[in-house]
Scaffold this motif. Sequence first.
Motif, PDB file in Angstrom:
ATOM      1  N   ARG A 136     -10.148 -19.903  -7.166  1.00  0.00           N
ATOM      2  CA  ARG A 136     -11.448 -19.999  -7.821  1.00  0.00           C
ATOM      3  C   ARG A 136     -12.306 -21.004  -7.066  1.00  0.00           C
ATOM      4  O   ARG A 136     -11.827 -22.073  -6.670  1.00  0.00           O
ATOM      5  CB  ARG A 136     -11.232 -20.466  -9.273  1.00  0.00           C
ATOM      6  CG  ARG A 136     -12.457 -21.019  -9.995  1.00  0.00           C
ATOM      7  CD  ARG A 136     -12.025 -21.699 -11.285  1.00  0.00           C
ATOM      8  NE  ARG A 136     -13.131 -22.368 -11.981  1.00  0.00           N
ATOM      9  CZ  ARG A 136     -13.817 -21.818 -12.962  1.00  0.00           C
ATOM     10  NH1 ARG A 136     -13.530 -20.601 -13.372  1.00  0.00           N
ATOM     11  NH2 ARG A 136     -14.797 -22.474 -13.558  1.00  0.00           N
ATOM     12  N   SER A 185      -9.883 -24.225  -7.144  1.00  0.00           N
ATOM     13  CA  SER A 185      -8.542 -24.344  -7.710  1.00  0.00           C
ATOM     14  C   SER A 185      -7.812 -23.011  -7.688  1.00  0.00           C
ATOM     15  O   SER A 185      -8.400 -21.957  -7.455  1.00  0.00           O
ATOM     16  CB  SER A 185      -8.620 -24.862  -9.157  1.00  0.00           C
ATOM     17  OG  SER A 185      -9.337 -23.942  -9.962  1.00  0.00           O
ATOM     18  N   SER A 186      -6.507 -23.097  -7.946  1.00  0.00           N
ATOM     19  CA  SER A 186      -5.670 -21.904  -8.052  1.00  0.00           C
ATOM     20  C   SER A 186      -4.623 -22.162  -9.123  1.00  0.00           C
ATOM     21  O   SER A 186      -3.940 -23.185  -9.091  1.00  0.00           O
ATOM     22  CB  SER A 186      -4.989 -21.599  -6.714  1.00  0.00           C
ATOM     23  OG  SER A 186      -4.215 -20.426  -6.801  1.00  0.00           O
ATOM     24  N   PRO A 187      -4.485 -21.267 -10.089  1.00  0.00           N
ATOM     25  CA  PRO A 187      -3.526 -21.487 -11.179  1.00  0.00           C
ATOM     26  C   PRO A 187      -2.088 -21.314 -10.722  1.00  0.00           C
ATOM     27  O   PRO A 187      -1.805 -20.665  -9.717  1.00  0.00           O
ATOM     28  CB  PRO A 187      -3.907 -20.417 -12.205  1.00  0.00           C
ATOM     29  CG  PRO A 187      -4.518 -19.329 -11.395  1.00  0.00           C
ATOM     30  CD  PRO A 187      -5.246 -20.017 -10.275  1.00  0.00           C
ATOM     31  N   SER A 233      -0.236 -17.974  -9.073  1.00  0.00           N
ATOM     32  CA  SER A 233      -1.154 -17.171  -8.272  1.00  0.00           C
ATOM     33  C   SER A 233      -0.397 -16.594  -7.076  1.00  0.00           C
ATOM     34  O   SER A 233       0.460 -17.269  -6.511  1.00  0.00           O
ATOM     35  CB  SER A 233      -2.296 -18.080  -7.814  1.00  0.00           C
ATOM     36  OG  SER A 233      -2.896 -17.646  -6.645  1.00  0.00           O
ATOM     37  N   PRO A 234      -0.678 -15.356  -6.650  1.00  0.00           N
ATOM     38  CA  PRO A 234      -1.747 -14.476  -7.150  1.00  0.00           C
ATOM     39  C   PRO A 234      -1.339 -13.552  -8.293  1.00  0.00           C
ATOM     40  O   PRO A 234      -2.157 -12.757  -8.743  1.00  0.00           O
ATOM     41  CB  PRO A 234      -2.091 -13.652  -5.905  1.00  0.00           C
ATOM     42  CG  PRO A 234      -0.782 -13.484  -5.225  1.00  0.00           C
ATOM     43  CD  PRO A 234      -0.046 -14.794  -5.440  1.00  0.00           C
ATOM     44  N   THR A 292      -0.602 -14.224 -11.466  1.00  0.00           N
ATOM     45  CA  THR A 292      -1.258 -14.529 -12.741  1.00  0.00           C
ATOM     46  C   THR A 292      -2.689 -15.023 -12.588  1.00  0.00           C
ATOM     47  O   THR A 292      -3.359 -15.312 -13.571  1.00  0.00           O
ATOM     48  CB  THR A 292      -0.463 -15.611 -13.487  1.00  0.00           C
ATOM     49  OG1 THR A 292      -0.393 -16.801 -12.669  1.00  0.00           O
ATOM     50  CG2 THR A 292       0.934 -15.134 -13.792  1.00  0.00           C
ATOM     51  N   GLY A 293      -3.143 -15.147 -11.377  1.00  0.00           N
ATOM     52  CA  GLY A 293      -4.495 -15.630 -11.167  1.00  0.00           C
ATOM     53  C   GLY A 293      -4.778 -15.787  -9.693  1.00  0.00           C
ATOM     54  O   GLY A 293      -3.903 -15.586  -8.862  1.00  0.00           O
ATOM     55  N   GLU A 294      -5.994 -16.164  -9.346  1.00  0.00           N
ATOM     56  CA  GLU A 294      -6.381 -16.252  -7.948  1.00  0.00           C
ATOM     57  C   GLU A 294      -7.200 -17.501  -7.688  1.00  0.00           C
ATOM     58  O   GLU A 294      -7.531 -18.257  -8.600  1.00  0.00           O
ATOM     59  CB  GLU A 294      -7.159 -14.995  -7.547  1.00  0.00           C
ATOM     60  CG  GLU A 294      -6.332 -13.725  -7.725  1.00  0.00           C
ATOM     61  CD  GLU A 294      -7.012 -12.496  -7.172  1.00  0.00           C
ATOM     62  OE1 GLU A 294      -8.182 -12.577  -6.778  1.00  0.00           O
ATOM     63  OE2 GLU A 294      -6.341 -11.451  -7.124  1.00  0.00           O
ATOM     64  N   HIS A 338      -3.037 -16.545  -1.976  1.00  0.00           N
ATOM     65  CA  HIS A 338      -3.325 -16.812  -3.379  1.00  0.00           C
ATOM     66  C   HIS A 338      -4.272 -15.797  -4.005  1.00  0.00           C
ATOM     67  O   HIS A 338      -4.720 -15.996  -5.133  1.00  0.00           O
ATOM     68  CB  HIS A 338      -3.915 -18.214  -3.534  1.00  0.00           C
ATOM     69  CG  HIS A 338      -2.972 -19.313  -3.141  1.00  0.00           C
ATOM     70  ND1 HIS A 338      -1.919 -19.717  -3.919  1.00  0.00           N
ATOM     71  CD2 HIS A 338      -2.911 -20.066  -2.016  1.00  0.00           C
ATOM     72  CE1 HIS A 338      -1.251 -20.687  -3.312  1.00  0.00           C
ATOM     73  NE2 HIS A 338      -1.840 -20.909  -2.150  1.00  0.00           N
ATOM     74  N   TRP A 339      -4.612 -14.725  -3.268  1.00  0.00           N
ATOM     75  CA  TRP A 339      -5.411 -13.691  -3.899  1.00  0.00           C
ATOM     76  C   TRP A 339      -4.890 -12.311  -3.507  1.00  0.00           C
ATOM     77  O   TRP A 339      -4.283 -12.127  -2.469  1.00  0.00           O
ATOM     78  CB  TRP A 339      -6.895 -13.824  -3.578  1.00  0.00           C
ATOM     79  CG  TRP A 339      -7.283 -13.702  -2.124  1.00  0.00           C
ATOM     80  CD1 TRP A 339      -7.278 -12.567  -1.354  1.00  0.00           C
ATOM     81  CD2 TRP A 339      -7.778 -14.750  -1.282  1.00  0.00           C
ATOM     82  NE1 TRP A 339      -7.730 -12.836  -0.098  1.00  0.00           N
ATOM     83  CE2 TRP A 339      -8.046 -14.176  -0.014  1.00  0.00           C
ATOM     84  CE3 TRP A 339      -8.034 -16.110  -1.473  1.00  0.00           C
ATOM     85  CZ2 TRP A 339      -8.544 -14.915   1.051  1.00  0.00           C
ATOM     86  CZ3 TRP A 339      -8.538 -16.841  -0.403  1.00  0.00           C
ATOM     87  CH2 TRP A 339      -8.778 -16.251   0.830  1.00  0.00           C
ATOM     88  N   ASN A 365     -12.531 -11.270  -3.075  1.00  0.00           N
ATOM     89  CA  ASN A 365     -13.355 -12.160  -3.894  1.00  0.00           C
ATOM     90  C   ASN A 365     -14.385 -12.791  -2.963  1.00  0.00           C
ATOM     91  O   ASN A 365     -14.034 -13.584  -2.099  1.00  0.00           O
ATOM     92  CB  ASN A 365     -12.473 -13.232  -4.545  1.00  0.00           C
ATOM     93  CG  ASN A 365     -13.258 -14.219  -5.383  1.00  0.00           C
ATOM     94  OD1 ASN A 365     -14.458 -14.403  -5.201  1.00  0.00           O
ATOM     95  ND2 ASN A 365     -12.568 -14.867  -6.312  1.00  0.00           N
TER      96      ASN A 365
END
Length: 306
Positions: A198, A186-188, A191-192, A194-196, A142-143, A147
């Motif tokens: 958190r 959380s993860s949108p 992902s990854p 559009t986002g990662e 997811h990333w 981070n």
Amino acid sequence: MIIGQAFGSNKYNISKALIQEYGELVASKILEKTGPKTLSLASTNENTLTLAVEASKKLLEKQDINNFFILSTVRNLFSVTESPRLLFPGNGTKIASELKIQNNISIFDINAGCTGFVDAIRLSFGMSEPSLIVCSETYSKHWVKFNRAVSSLFTDAAAATYFDPYDWELLHSSGKYQEDTSLTISSPVGSPVTGEVRMIGKDVVNFVNSIVIPSLKDIIKEHNIIDRGYFHQGSLFVVKLLQSKLKSHFGSIPSNIIKRGNSVSATLPILINDDIQNNPIKSGEKILIAGFGVGLSFSVCILKKK
């Protein structure tokens, strides 16, 4: 309990990565809070399903040693993951198919993080039947870039547990959640790309201090010393906090956060498995198992070995 486990095949030297990214001084401060210096990450060909099946097969390899016929006695399969191989369905039916379990079992896919293993144990008691609990998570999927809040803590792993409620007496079972905290870990969607992932670490610590520890103190008032306290290995800082606040109530509070990292729902069964290798749980012993995190939520049970 009989437990098999599997880890991502890529070993990631988080200590080296932190030093390269932030320098030795900052890196050492981060490691003092997170714990693990090396993490196991899933390869391109590995995911929650492949790790789940691998852990389950390792569990089955133990059945001859323990004289158990696991596949013929299991009546429920709980697949616990937030990241199934497909958007839907969950991994459950595929795990059962890969293991060639009889088709008259009940399959439950549980979308849960750090409470998932405890949730499945509590459900197994409600059904009063032997269960296969398979927890698997691959947060690294997811990333796409480093981070420090998550990349230095989460490892990819799976654990498969044969759990027979007839071997245990359930002394306590409960759960809690904190409202409006779903974005803390959380993860949108998407992902990854559009986002990662958190995670707001201070809010997790506040949850442990304000909800988890006070709740545990209330729960264990009704019991004398509990032999073992198995707590989710959220981070080294969180583990030390729990140990310092609760050590007088337990014979031991095992930890493996430095060696294993945080594998979300698989963390607790891996912790238990590590502990019982050299110190099996004996008849009459009481153990507390507590999961907390994603949600933010909290799930706990106290078991007594028959």
